[in-house]
Design a protein around this motif. Structure first.
Motif, mmCIF file in Angstrom:
data_model
loop_
_atom_site.group_PDB
_atom_site.id
_atom_site.type_symbol
_atom_site.label_atom_id
_atom_site.label_comp_id
_atom_site.label_asym_id
_atom_site.label_seq_id
_atom_site.Cartn_x
_atom_site.Cartn_y
_atom_site.Cartn_z
ATOM 1 N N HIS A 94 92.085 86.603 2.361
ATOM 2 C CA HIS A 94 93.525 86.444 2.146
ATOM 3 C C HIS A 94 94.340 86.364 3.445
ATOM 4 O O HIS A 94 95.209 85.493 3.583
ATOM 5 C CB HIS A 94 94.017 87.597 1.254
ATOM 6 C CG HIS A 94 95.385 87.368 0.713
ATOM 7 N ND1 HIS A 94 96.517 87.874 1.317
ATOM 8 C CD2 HIS A 94 95.826 86.654 -0.347
ATOM 9 C CE1 HIS A 94 97.582 87.496 0.635
ATOM 10 N NE2 HIS A 94 97.195 86.760 -0.383
ATOM 11 N N GLU A 143 96.042 75.506 -7.121
ATOM 12 C CA GLU A 143 96.236 76.958 -7.251
ATOM 13 C C GLU A 143 94.911 77.648 -6.934
ATOM 14 O O GLU A 143 93.876 77.009 -7.067
ATOM 15 C CB GLU A 143 96.624 77.301 -8.697
ATOM 16 C CG GLU A 143 98.096 77.116 -8.955
ATOM 17 C CD GLU A 143 98.448 77.365 -10.412
ATOM 18 O OE1 GLU A 143 97.508 77.572 -11.228
ATOM 19 O OE2 GLU A 143 99.616 77.353 -10.731
ATOM 20 N N PRO A 144 94.878 78.932 -6.623
ATOM 21 C CA PRO A 144 95.977 79.847 -6.349
ATOM 22 C C PRO A 144 96.609 79.584 -4.968
ATOM 23 O O PRO A 144 95.900 79.364 -3.981
ATOM 24 C CB PRO A 144 95.312 81.217 -6.343
ATOM 25 C CG PRO A 144 93.874 81.023 -6.718
ATOM 26 C CD PRO A 144 93.553 79.590 -6.526
ATOM 27 N N ASP A 200 89.593 81.873 -4.299
ATOM 28 C CA ASP A 200 89.507 83.115 -5.085
ATOM 29 C C ASP A 200 90.575 84.066 -4.540
ATOM 30 O O ASP A 200 90.421 84.610 -3.440
ATOM 31 C CB ASP A 200 88.113 83.739 -4.977
ATOM 32 C CG ASP A 200 87.980 84.938 -5.911
ATOM 33 O OD1 ASP A 200 88.959 85.715 -6.037
ATOM 34 O OD2 ASP A 200 86.911 85.108 -6.521
ATOM 35 N N ILE A 201 91.623 84.266 -5.307
ATOM 36 C CA ILE A 201 92.772 85.021 -4.812
ATOM 37 C C ILE A 201 92.432 86.506 -4.598
ATOM 38 O O ILE A 201 93.152 87.225 -3.911
ATOM 39 C CB ILE A 201 94.000 84.837 -5.750
ATOM 40 C CG1 ILE A 201 95.318 85.169 -5.040
ATOM 41 C CG2 ILE A 201 93.852 85.626 -7.044
ATOM 42 C CD1 ILE A 201 95.698 84.250 -3.923
ATOM 43 N N THR A 202 91.305 86.959 -5.132
ATOM 44 C CA THR A 202 90.916 88.368 -4.936
ATOM 45 C C THR A 202 90.105 88.570 -3.649
ATOM 46 O O THR A 202 89.669 89.686 -3.354
ATOM 47 C CB THR A 202 90.088 88.905 -6.130
ATOM 48 O OG1 THR A 202 88.798 88.270 -6.105
ATOM 49 C CG2 THR A 202 90.778 88.654 -7.462
ATOM 50 N N ALA A 233 90.400 74.746 -7.396
ATOM 51 C CA ALA A 233 91.629 74.920 -6.605
ATOM 52 C C ALA A 233 92.217 73.554 -6.242
ATOM 53 O O ALA A 233 93.438 73.347 -6.328
ATOM 54 C CB ALA A 233 91.332 75.723 -5.339
ATOM 55 N N VAL A 254 98.890 80.632 -1.688
ATOM 56 C CA VAL A 254 99.257 81.809 -0.874
ATOM 57 C C VAL A 254 100.542 81.480 -0.118
ATOM 58 O O VAL A 254 100.617 80.457 0.565
ATOM 59 C CB VAL A 254 98.127 82.178 0.111
ATOM 60 C CG1 VAL A 254 98.579 83.263 1.079
ATOM 61 C CG2 VAL A 254 96.887 82.645 -0.658
ATOM 62 N N LEU A 264 93.891 79.517 -1.714
ATOM 63 C CA LEU A 264 92.749 80.419 -1.498
ATOM 64 C C LEU A 264 91.937 80.376 -2.791
ATOM 65 O O LEU A 264 92.398 80.895 -3.815
ATOM 66 C CB LEU A 264 93.264 81.841 -1.204
ATOM 67 C CG LEU A 264 92.228 82.902 -0.861
ATOM 68 C CD1 LEU A 264 91.522 82.594 0.460
ATOM 69 C CD2 LEU A 264 92.888 84.286 -0.765
#
Ligand code: 13P
Ligand code: SF4
Length: 300
Positions: free
Chosen positions: A59, A275-276, A78-80, A270, A278, A76
């Motif tokens: 991130h 999306e996702p 994978d937002i996690t 993505a 940032v 990003l």
């Protein structure tokens, strides 16, 4: 079409640039436009004409790309995918520490949240940290958040350095016993480690490098066998850079699960959905940009 083919053609159609950190899975590295260390990727993010950046990393890297290039859409996959070390500093805690140390300038490692960057005088990465601390106009430094990188830097300066109590949990897993054992198993090998390792491990190493410096080093050294003391993704990158050499991962514990969350499927999704995303609030981004641009200026 293969996943790889779909990603490449969609990236071209949408004028999207795929950036991958050196710790990413091999198939992600192979699908990216640029694979590099944090400094190299920040420089590319700041100076290209893409409309979209797909950041295959964690991130804080996507945040930094957005801060340096706010007109672009930064994705990003994978937002996690976070960085536990970056979460070891908050803007509020940093503001409180600055009050305790009014004469110190704040040098913050790029592995940090955007609002902590906004509280900093300058940002650094592992490849320019020594230079930044040497070049900054201050004799007293608060180095945030990586105490191991800060400790490594303190070996090259007489400046007073206050260390934050942060560290990379992945690089902290390796023990001196493990390193001693692997060195004994391969007495003809050189050991290079990342400065996120503890001082105990650094003292056992022949060389201490950022991931980008490791790549440049293996391309020019005569050493044929090299033990690698950093995250496992480096092995793919190093083999591509120097196919004639043998690379041995110092420990199977060098596995950052956040870095490995990116998959080709997520990159394609993505690109399709854009999306996702940032982003960083304007006021924070403007202040953090000054600290990031100061880094680019001081490390030229
Ligand atoms: P560099 O690639 O800049 O050496 O950083 C390593 C790292 O841990 C990134 O999270
Ligand atoms: Fe963060 Fe360590 Fe993973 Fe790098 S390797 S992203 S510092 S947890």
């Amino acid at each position: 079409m293969t996943l790889y083919g779909e990603i490449r053609s969609l990236a071209e159609k949408k004028n999207a640039l795929i950036l991958a950190h050196n710790y990413q899975n091999p198939q992600i590295q192979d699908a990216a436009d640029h694979v590099g260390d944090s400094l190299e990727l920040a420089r590319v993010a700041a100076s290209n004409s893409a409309s979209i950046i797909v950041f295959c990393g964690v991130h804080f890297m996507a945040e930094s790309a957005y801060i340096l290039s706010p007109s672009k859409k930064v994705l990003l996959p994978d937002i996690t995918a976070g960085c536990p070390m970056a979460d070891m500093v908050t803007a509020a805690a940093l503001r409180a520490k600055k009050k305790e140390l009014p004469n110190a300038k704040v040098v913050t490692y790029i592995n940090s949240p955007a609002d902590a960057k906004a509280e900093s005088d300058v940002i650094c990465t592992s490849s320019n940290a020594v230079k930044i601390v040497q070049n900054i106009d201050a004799d007293e430094i608060l180095f945030v958040p990586d105490k191991n990188l800060g400790n490594w830097v303190s070996r090259f300066t007489d400046k007073k350095i206050h260390l934050w109590d942060g560290y990379c949990p992945i690089h902290a897993l390796i023990t001196a016993d493990e390193i001693i054992r692997i060195k004994q198993e391969h007495p003809d090998a050189l050991l290079m480690v990342h400065p996120e390792c503890s001082p105990e491990i650094i003292n056992l190493a022949d060389e201490v490098f950022s991931t980008g410096e490791m790549v440049r080093f293996v391309q020019k050294t005569d050493k044929k066998k090299i033990i690698v003391g950093t995250e496992s993704g480096m092995i793919h990158k190093l083999k591509k850079a120097a196919p004639d050499k043998e690379f041995i991962l110092a420990s199977e514990n060098f596995f950052c699960k956040n870095m490995k969350k990116t998959t080709l499927e997520k990159v394609l999704a993505a690109l399709k959905s854009e999306e996702p995303v940032v982003t960083v609030p304007d006021e924070t981004a403007d202040r953090a940009r000054l600290a990031l641009e100061k880094m680019l200026e001081l490390s030229r």
